[in-house]
Design a protein around this motif. Structure first.
Motif, PDB file in Angstrom:
ATOM      1  N   TYR A  41     -26.321  19.164  11.727  1.00 18.13           N
ATOM      2  CA  TYR A  41     -25.398  18.235  12.393  1.00 18.13           C
ATOM      3  C   TYR A  41     -24.333  18.991  13.151  1.00 18.13           C
ATOM      4  O   TYR A  41     -23.907  20.068  12.751  1.00 18.13           O
ATOM      5  CB  TYR A  41     -24.734  17.323  11.362  1.00 18.13           C
ATOM      6  N   PRO A  45     -22.542  15.204  19.303  1.00 17.64           N
ATOM      7  CA  PRO A  45     -23.769  15.772  19.865  1.00 17.64           C
ATOM      8  C   PRO A  45     -24.186  15.101  21.175  1.00 17.64           C
ATOM      9  O   PRO A  45     -23.833  13.952  21.429  1.00 17.64           O
ATOM     10  CB  PRO A  45     -24.804  15.493  18.778  1.00 17.64           C
ATOM     11  N   THR A  48     -29.448  13.486  19.435  1.00 19.32           N
ATOM     12  CA  THR A  48     -29.692  13.555  17.999  1.00 19.32           C
ATOM     13  C   THR A  48     -31.152  13.199  17.737  1.00 19.32           C
ATOM     14  O   THR A  48     -31.662  12.226  18.277  1.00 19.32           O
ATOM     15  CB  THR A  48     -28.799  12.560  17.244  1.00 19.32           C
ATOM     16  N   CYS A  49     -31.803  14.015  16.901  1.00 21.72           N
ATOM     17  CA  CYS A  49     -33.196  13.747  16.569  1.00 21.72           C
ATOM     18  C   CYS A  49     -33.257  13.515  15.057  1.00 21.72           C
ATOM     19  O   CYS A  49     -32.721  14.298  14.275  1.00 21.72           O
ATOM     20  CB  CYS A  49     -34.062  14.950  16.916  1.00 21.72           C
ATOM     21  N   ARG A  50     -33.904  12.416  14.686  1.00 22.91           N
ATOM     22  CA  ARG A  50     -34.029  12.104  13.266  1.00 22.91           C
ATOM     23  C   ARG A  50     -35.472  11.762  12.940  1.00 22.91           C
ATOM     24  O   ARG A  50     -36.069  10.903  13.603  1.00 22.91           O
ATOM     25  CB  ARG A  50     -33.148  10.891  12.912  1.00 22.91           C
ATOM     26  N   ASP A  66     -35.116  16.886  11.873  1.00 17.47           N
ATOM     27  CA  ASP A  66     -33.770  16.367  12.133  1.00 17.47           C
ATOM     28  C   ASP A  66     -32.997  17.471  12.832  1.00 17.47           C
ATOM     29  O   ASP A  66     -32.940  18.590  12.330  1.00 17.47           O
ATOM     30  CB  ASP A  66     -33.034  16.041  10.820  1.00 17.47           C
ATOM     31  N   ASP A  68     -29.488  18.077  15.705  1.00 17.50           N
ATOM     32  CA  ASP A  68     -28.532  17.646  16.727  1.00 17.50           C
ATOM     33  C   ASP A  68     -28.445  18.720  17.791  1.00 17.50           C
ATOM     34  O   ASP A  68     -28.546  19.914  17.505  1.00 17.50           O
ATOM     35  CB  ASP A  68     -27.136  17.471  16.112  1.00 17.50           C
TER      36      ASP A  68
END
Lengths: 294, 433
Positions: A41, A45, A48-50, A66, A68
């Motif tokens: 994190y 950002p 953001t990739c989740r 995951d 950022d």
């Protein structure tokens, strides 16, 4: 930067005496359940990739990533061949859409907007997330038209003079203006490899993106052209967010502020570049940057 | 290197050297084989060209006879007459006959007279009528004009008639021979450039027949063919290559297109007959139907060539365009199509050349009819070049033999220039990346 490399090579020397690949495999097995090491994190950002998973048909190429991507920073993605770093990069502007069998799940948000949302159009997305490819790929058109193409199709220019201005500023930002200003009508394919790659960077800049993705931009270039591109990447950081995939660890160390290490489709470790290269927390990262495999 | 290794090395080297001669011999034989194949091909091609040229070059000349025509007011119309209807109704054939009788007053026998008149082409009467219609003031005057000789005379002058044969086996009889010799001595017989061959349509009389009707018919047919097959072919190729999902249906379509390319052309003729003529009721023998049929025949060729051209555009160009935010459509129209176009054009021109030389499907739709008029449009009945060649080759007159070869030469000139155009276009628009 040199310091970083020196330090990492010291570690390499130290580690050469250490244990072999069995340990690496052990760690690999552990990491599958444990997830990414390091700070994924960041504050404020850009993207953001989740939970990003990518499948090519039945084969899964990327597992639960995951990550950022911070503003005005260069993030480099490293890892052995086939680790999924390019695939992940191409998710960020939905370039994977062009591959029929490719399926992406999870969430990639840019400024709060999910880019894989069904309602989102990829055309504006690709305009704000530009891309530079491994092999320089200028259009077989003039230098001017190479740069002018993006603004033209997006209607960014008000008139001819404005387009001239965009072309000039883009080429200046890419550090190519002085070399080509007298031959803007010459074909872009007639430039040298390094110049072509800078032309491609200028072409990406011309549509004023927020993020520029670079997929091994220097792998087809000689050391001098590489140095120029690296210099350019450092300058561009001021105005753009850059994500770069690279095979050369020294390059990652030289140009990026954050580094993400991928292994077999998983994000193993992410952190400040200095930290990754001097004090990697994960065994696999350490093995890779010290040259034990890859 | 120890001794054993040394020996091993020497052994293997001696084997390599032993085999070397054999390898080089094989290479030389392979080269010779290839060279032989090419030489044989060249031999046949040159044989073809030489035989066609040797047979056909004489067709570009035609024998003419000088006649001192008296434009007899009694036969044509009174002096001063200008009404075209009256002028065209004149008995011009009689004028030619009268002139011939004047030339050889000794011929009185009715049968001999007929043989005498036979020396001059029936076209002479038309030529004289043209002359009078153009300028009616010649009526009542005498004038020397050159008129085409009959095809048998033409053959005699060109040396195609074997005079050693008995008279009954010859087209030119002994007395005709003496009259021709008489005219030759007077300087009344001359070989001239055969403009009729390039300016007239087909005819039953070889000396009056020409290639223009067939050439114009071929032109209209190809125009229709191109106008349909190029856009449809390119659109189909772009759709299949760039847009269509890759699934069982597109596979099936692809297999079918490849199959269509191998279907005998006469089948397309039957298809055209059934669909365009019987179902849609289009007229027979017209370039429109011919063009449609040839378009059906050429489409697979164009689609396959266009798909290959599209495939050969490097993916990096597509990625570059998509990367700056071009839509798939813009990527295709702005980048992929212009790069693929030279290949598509080459395929199209080669398809067109194939269509130009196609005969069988056109026979099925009635383009084999004997048509004298030069077509004025795609809806006029007409012949095409290959069918004209077929018709002439089928004719019994000796003079059509050389015309057949001459027509083949004309067709070959068109084909070669189309292929050269394809090469030139490819060279001109080919871009490197």
């Amino acid at each position: 930067m040199d310091e970083v490399i020196n330090r990492s090579s010291t570690i390499a020397r130290e580690l050469k005496t250490g244990s072999g690949a069995e340990v690496g495999m052990q760690v690999l097995k552990e990491s599958q359940s444990s997830g990414t090491v390091g700070d994924i994190y960041v504050d404020d950002p850009r993207m953001t990739c989740r939970n990003v998973n990518v499948y090519y048909g039945d084969k899964q190429a990327i597992f639960d990533i995951d990550l950022d991507i911070a503003k005005h920073q260069v993030i480099s993605m490293i890892g052995p061949s086939g680790c999924g770093k390019s695939t992940f990069l191409r998710c960020l502007n939905r370039m994977n859409d062009t591959i029929d069998i490719c399926k992406v799940t999870g969430q990639i948000k840019m400024e709060g907007q999910d880019i894989y949302d069904g309602g989102l159009d990829v055309v504006p997305l690709r305009a704000s997330v530009g891309m530079v490819f491994q092999k320089p790929n200028p259009f077989p058109k003039s230098i001017y038209d190479n740069i002018g193409y993006g603004p033209r199709i997006h209607g960014l220019n008000d008139n001819k003079d404005h387009l001239d201005e965009i072309v000039e500023t883009s080429l200046k930002k890419a550090g190519l203006w002085e070399e080509v200003k007298d031959r803007l009508d010459h074909p872009g394919t007639g430039l040298s490899g390094g110049q072509q790659q800078r032309l491609c960077i200028a072409r990406a800049i011309a549509v004023s993106p927020e993020v520029i993705l670079m997929d091994e931009p220097c792998s087809a270039l000689d050391p001098i052209a590489t140095a120029k591109i690296e210099e350019l990447i450092d300058e561009l950081r001021e105005n753009y967010t850059i994500a770069i995939v690279t095979h050369a660890m020294q390059q990652a160390a030289r140009v990026s502020q954050r580094t993400a290490y991928f292994h077999l489709g998983k994000l193993i470790e992410v952190g400040e570049t200095d930290q990754i290269f001097t004090a990697p927390r994960h065994r696999l990262t350490e093995d890779y940057i010290t040259g034990r495999f890859g | 290197m120890n001794k054993q290794q040394q020996q091993q090395h020497e052994r293997s080297m001696s084997r390599v050297e032993k085999g070397l001669a054999r390898r080089y011999r094989q290479e030389r034989n392979f080269k010779r084989l290839g060279l032989g194949a090419i030489l044989m091909g060249l031999l046949f091609v040159s044989f073809l060209f030489i035989s066609i040229f040797a047979n056909g070059y004489t067709a570009f000349q035609q024998t003419f006879v000088k006649l001192d025509v008296f434009y007899d007011p009694e036969v044509i119309a009174p002096v001063g007459e200008t009404d075209p209807d009256v002028l065209s109704a004149g008995h011009y054939g009689g004028l030619v006959k009268a002139t011939m009788r004047e030339l050889f007053p000794s011929v009185t026998n009715r049968r001999d007279k007929k043989k005498l008149y036979g020396l001059i082409s029936t076209g002479a009467a038309f030529q004289i009528r043209e002359r009078v219609m153009q300028d009616p003031s010649v009526i009542g005057q005498r004038e020397s004009i050159w008129v085409p000789a009959d095809d048998d005379v033409d053959m005699l002058i060109k040396g195609h008639i074997d005079l050693s044969l008995p008279e009954s086996d010859r087209r030119i009889k002994d007395d005709q021979l003496s009259w021709i010799q008489g005219m030759q001595e007077d300087g009344r017989v001359e070989k001239r450039f055969n403009t009729t061959f390039f300016a007239a349509g087909d005819s039953r009389e070889p000396e009056l027949s020409g290639i223009k009707g067939a050439a114009v018919g071929s032109f209209f047919t190809l125009l229709i063919c191109l106008a349909i097959s190029f856009p449809v072919g390119v659109a189909a190729a772009v759709y299949l290559e760039e847009v269509a999902p890759k699934n069982r249906w597109t596979d099936l379509i692809e297999v079918n297109i490849n199959n269509l390319a191998a279907v005998p052309s006469i089948v397309f003729g039957l298809l055209g007959l059934a669909v365009f003529i019987n179902f849609f009721g289009l007229p027979r023998s017209v370039p429109l139907v011919g063009g449609l049929v040839l378009a059906l025949m050429t489409l697979p060729t164009i689609i396959i060539a266009s798909r290959v051209a599209l495939k050969s555009v490097p993916p990096s160009i597509r990625e570059a365009a998509l990367g700056v935010g071009a839509s798939p459509m813009q990527t295709i129209t702005h980048h992929v199509l212009p790069l693929a176009l030279p290949g598509m054009l080459t395929g199209t021109i080669i398809g067109m050349a194939q269509a130009l030389g196609e005969t069988a499907p056109l026979l099925m739709i009635g383009m084999v009819a004997f048509i004298v008029d030069i077509p004025g449009g795609a809806m006029d009945p007409s012949a095409v070049l290959p069918v004209q060649i077929y018709l002439w080759a089928d004719s019994p007159e000796r003079a059509f033999v050389e015309r057949t070869s001459a027509a083949i030469m004309v067709l070959l000139v068109f084909l070669i220039s189309m292929n050269l155009l394809a090469v030139w276009l490819r060279k001109k628009f080919e871009r490197r990346w």
